[in-house]
Motif scaffolding. Structure first.
Motif, PDB file in Angstrom:
ATOM      1  N   LEU A 152       0.810  -1.215   0.000  1.00  0.00           N
ATOM      2  CA  LEU A 152       0.000   0.000   0.000  1.00  0.00           C
ATOM      3  C   LEU A 152       0.849   1.274   0.000  1.00  0.00           C
ATOM      4  N   LEU A 153       1.982   1.235   0.664  1.00  0.00           N
ATOM      5  CA  LEU A 153       2.797   2.445   0.805  1.00  0.00           C
ATOM      6  C   LEU A 153       3.934   2.535  -0.215  1.00  0.00           C
ATOM      7  N   ASP A 154       4.077   1.541  -1.083  1.00  0.00           N
ATOM      8  CA  ASP A 154       5.193   1.536  -2.013  1.00  0.00           C
ATOM      9  C   ASP A 154       5.217   2.740  -2.949  1.00  0.00           C
ATOM     10  N   GLY A 169      10.041   5.989  -1.570  1.00  0.00           N
ATOM     11  CA  GLY A 169      10.968   5.912  -2.687  1.00  0.00           C
ATOM     12  C   GLY A 169      11.421   4.481  -2.937  1.00  0.00           C
ATOM     13  N   SER A 170      11.979   4.246  -4.110  1.00  0.00           N
ATOM     14  CA  SER A 170      12.408   2.884  -4.449  1.00  0.00           C
ATOM     15  C   SER A 170      13.549   2.415  -3.546  1.00  0.00           C
ATOM     16  N   VAL A 171      14.372   3.341  -3.080  1.00  0.00           N
ATOM     17  CA  VAL A 171      15.461   2.967  -2.171  1.00  0.00           C
ATOM     18  C   VAL A 171      14.892   2.480  -0.846  1.00  0.00           C
ATOM     19  N   VAL A 172      13.897   3.175  -0.316  1.00  0.00           N
ATOM     20  CA  VAL A 172      13.278   2.777   0.953  1.00  0.00           C
ATOM     21  C   VAL A 172      12.593   1.421   0.798  1.00  0.00           C
ATOM     22  N   VAL A 173      11.932   1.214  -0.329  1.00  0.00           N
ATOM     23  CA  VAL A 173      11.251  -0.059  -0.570  1.00  0.00           C
ATOM     24  C   VAL A 173      12.275  -1.203  -0.633  1.00  0.00           C
ATOM     25  N   LYS A 174      13.425  -0.979  -1.286  1.00  0.00           N
ATOM     26  CA  LYS A 174      14.459  -2.019  -1.348  1.00  0.00           C
ATOM     27  C   LYS A 174      15.054  -2.291   0.030  1.00  0.00           C
ATOM     28  N   VAL A 175      15.264  -1.246   0.817  1.00  0.00           N
ATOM     29  CA  VAL A 175      15.800  -1.434   2.171  1.00  0.00           C
ATOM     30  C   VAL A 175      14.813  -2.235   3.010  1.00  0.00           C
ATOM     31  N   LEU A 176      13.523  -1.921   2.902  1.00  0.00           N
ATOM     32  CA  LEU A 176      12.507  -2.667   3.644  1.00  0.00           C
ATOM     33  C   LEU A 176      12.443  -4.122   3.167  1.00  0.00           C
ATOM     34  N   ALA A 177      12.589  -4.336   1.862  1.00  0.00           N
ATOM     35  CA  ALA A 177      12.585  -5.703   1.330  1.00  0.00           C
ATOM     36  C   ALA A 177      13.797  -6.480   1.839  1.00  0.00           C
ATOM     37  N   LEU A 178      14.952  -5.830   1.890  1.00  0.00           N
ATOM     38  CA  LEU A 178      16.148  -6.491   2.427  1.00  0.00           C
ATOM     39  C   LEU A 178      15.995  -6.803   3.911  1.00  0.00           C
ATOM     40  N   ARG A 216      17.745 -11.084  -6.110  1.00  0.00           N
ATOM     41  CA  ARG A 216      16.595 -10.632  -6.898  1.00  0.00           C
ATOM     42  C   ARG A 216      16.111  -9.264  -6.439  1.00  0.00           C
ATOM     43  N   ILE A 217      16.139  -9.009  -5.140  1.00  0.00           N
ATOM     44  CA  ILE A 217      15.709  -7.705  -4.621  1.00  0.00           C
ATOM     45  C   ILE A 217      16.642  -6.615  -5.127  1.00  0.00           C
ATOM     46  N   LEU A 218      17.938  -6.856  -5.090  1.00  0.00           N
ATOM     47  CA  LEU A 218      18.915  -5.824  -5.432  1.00  0.00           C
ATOM     48  C   LEU A 218      19.085  -5.609  -6.936  1.00  0.00           C
ATOM     49  N   PHE A 219      19.083  -6.690  -7.714  1.00  0.00           N
ATOM     50  CA  PHE A 219      19.519  -6.574  -9.103  1.00  0.00           C
ATOM     51  C   PHE A 219      18.456  -6.832 -10.158  1.00  0.00           C
ATOM     52  N   GLN A 220      17.282  -7.242  -9.784  1.00  0.00           N
ATOM     53  CA  GLN A 220      16.252  -7.482 -10.791  1.00  0.00           C
ATOM     54  C   GLN A 220      15.063  -6.588 -10.551  1.00  0.00           C
ATOM     55  N   ASP A 221      14.640  -5.893 -11.582  1.00  0.00           N
ATOM     56  CA  ASP A 221      13.501  -4.993 -11.498  1.00  0.00           C
ATOM     57  C   ASP A 221      12.224  -5.799 -11.690  1.00  0.00           C
ATOM     58  N   LYS A 222      11.232  -5.571 -10.839  1.00  0.00           N
ATOM     59  CA  LYS A 222       9.984  -6.347 -10.893  1.00  0.00           C
ATOM     60  C   LYS A 222       8.947  -5.739 -11.847  1.00  0.00           C
TER      61      LYS A 222
END
Length: 171
Positions: free
Chosen positions: A86-88, A92-101, A164-170
């Motif tokens: 919901l908040l993605d 920002g995309s950086v925050v989303v990647k940090v949360l995914a990590l 996949r989180i770091l190097f592949q775009d979904k």
């Protein structure tokens, strides 16, 4: 079309992860097929011959455990779980990647320690000779299988899942 070409077309993973994903999905789908046949035999035996398949419930329980835990590493490293995003769009995309990590780290460590405890319970079951109620099958081996597949899921998440989180775009 050759098998290798088919595999490359249908699996996005690279290297050994592709073959591992194929093997685990093959195990899972094979067990699902066996469970389908088992259920058909049990239902026909129960309602046509008034004699259900003895131990059918135990075999179904074991089959479900094998099927689910064979698919779990593949689903986890592909990120195939249900995700609420919901908040993605607001983050920002950086925050989303940090949360995914961070989520990958929490998932991996949780699965590791959970598998450690499950493995201990499996060893204890084997040591005590615990068997299933009707068929007398040792249940500790299934419990150890669950622990090993949970470790495989944790390892897959912290390695290939993070890749996949770091190097592949979904998108």
């Amino acid at each position: 079309m050759s098998f290798g070409a088919w595999l490359n077309t249908h699996y996005d993973e690279k290297g050994p992860a592709k073959w591992l994903a194929f093997f685990l999905e093959l195990v899972s789908s094979g067990v699902l097929f066996i469970l389908m046949g088992l259920t058909c035999v049990d239902v026909v035996g129960r309602y046509v011959f008034n004699s259900p398949l003895h131990g059918g419930t135990e075999l179904t329980e074991i089959g479900l455990a094998v099927m689910v835990f064979a698919a779990m590493p593949v689903v986890t490293w592909r990120g195939g779980h249900i995700v609420v995003d919901l908040l993605d769009r607001f983050l920002g995309s950086v925050v989303v990647k940090v949360l995914a990590l961070l989520a990958a780290l929490v998932i991996s460590s949780s699965l590791y320690f959970l598998a450690l405890r499950i493995f201990e319970l499996g060893e204890r079951s084997i040591g005590r000779g615990v068997v299933t109620e009707f068929l007398g099958m040792p249940s500790g081996y299934v419990v150890i299988y669950i622990a090993v597949m949970s470790w495989a899921t944790a390892a897959g998440m912290i390695t290939y899942g993070v890749y996949r989180i770091l190097f592949q775009d979904k998108h």
